[in-house]
Design a protein around this motif. Structure first.
Motif: not given
Length: 296
Positions: A203, A230-231, A233-236, A240, A243, A259, A262
């Motif tokens: 990361h 984001t891939t 850590d999708p909860k970051d 997002w 992005r 984005a 999300r």
């Protein structure tokens, strides 16, 4: 007899039985430094660090010039994050055994942990003088130099660490951070690329790559690096949001809105995210969406 029995058990890797034997030896002779020293080593192995410190202290009362006892005491103190105490113990260990590279190395780590960075650099230099191919010592030196903001020297140390320890990707990661500080963005990207080649899910390297591309004004590349974040850590939420901003700057309103949505789903009460989404609605002409967001 108990001491000898403990040594046999220890040689057979029967650590619990060895510890019991040394404790029996100490019941008969509470001042036996050898039994205390062996007990301390086993307590370290069992990660009973407070007890290990006390065992070393008992042994040192009888043998205060033992570098091995001072070193073991420091190991336990370091594990307890008592870095200043560990450094004090290692000052004694290196005084009695000035050519012990492992003691100088731990001395450097302890001084770094205590934020005594100048002294830490000196201790790592002593380690390297004794063992010129000690990659971890170069890494430790680089870390202390980085903390001192002596970035050029830190880069050189991390580079040497990476050569000597090719699997130590943290060296290239830190090198990238120093290069960012010096605004040498292309070199930073290369350093982070070496990390990601070995550790594709790192990361920190993905984040550093995004920072470097954004500083260079390369929005498309920064967006791609941020997409990787984001891939990973999708909860970051912050990734997002970033992005979304990068997608907007690259002219991709659809990706930007996706984005932002999300980010809102992860943190629905953060006003700055709602404002970003509002701005995206304005630019796309979705005024009903703007009104709804204003209400929120």
């Amino acid at each position: 007899t108990w001491l000898a029995k403990g040594e046999v058990h220890a040689g057979l890797e029967q650590k619990a039985d060895a510890l019991t034997a040394y404790e029996n030896a100490l019941r008969l002779d509470p001042r036996n430094p050898l039994a205390w020293g062996h007990k301390a080593s086993l307590l370290l192995a069992f990660e009973r660090y407070d007890e290990a410190v006390r065992a070393c202290e008992a042994a040192l009362e009888q043998n205060p010039a033992s570098p091995d006892l001072w070193y073991d005491k420091a190991r336990a103190q370091y594990r307890l994050k008592a870095y200043s105490d560990a450094a004090d113990s290692l000052e004694r260990a290196t005084r009695y055994a000035p050519t012990d590279a492992k003691a100088w190395y731990l001395y450097g780590l302890s001084l770094d942990g205590a934020k005594r960075y100048e002294q830490a650099v000196s201790a790592f230099d002593r380690t390297i003088a004794l063992e010129p191919k000690h990659g971890r010592a170069f890494y430790g030196k680089g870390s202390s130099l980085q903390a001192l903001k002596r970035y050029e020297e830190a880069i050189a140390a991390f580079g040497q660490a990476a050569v000597l320890e090719p699997t130590l990707t943290a060296a290239s990661l830190r090198e990238g951070a120093c290069l960012l500080e010096l605004h040498r963005y292309e070199e930073a990207i290369a350093a982070y690329g070496r990390v990601l080649a070995a550790e594709p899910k790192d990361h920190g390297a993905a984040l550093g790559t995004c920072d470097a591309y954004e500083a260079l004004g390369k929005t498309k590349e920064a967006f791609e690096a941020c997409a990787k974040l984001t891939t990973l850590d999708p909860k970051d939420v912050d990734a997002w949001v970033r992005r979304a901003r990068l997608a907007r700057d690259a002219g991709s309103e659809k990706d930007a809105l996706a984005a932002a949505n999300r980010a809102v789903s992860l943190a629905p009460d953060r006003p700055e995210i709602l404002r970003l989404k509002r701005d995206l609605f304005v630019s796309s002409g979705n005024y009903k969406g703007v009104l709804d967001l204003c209400d929120r």
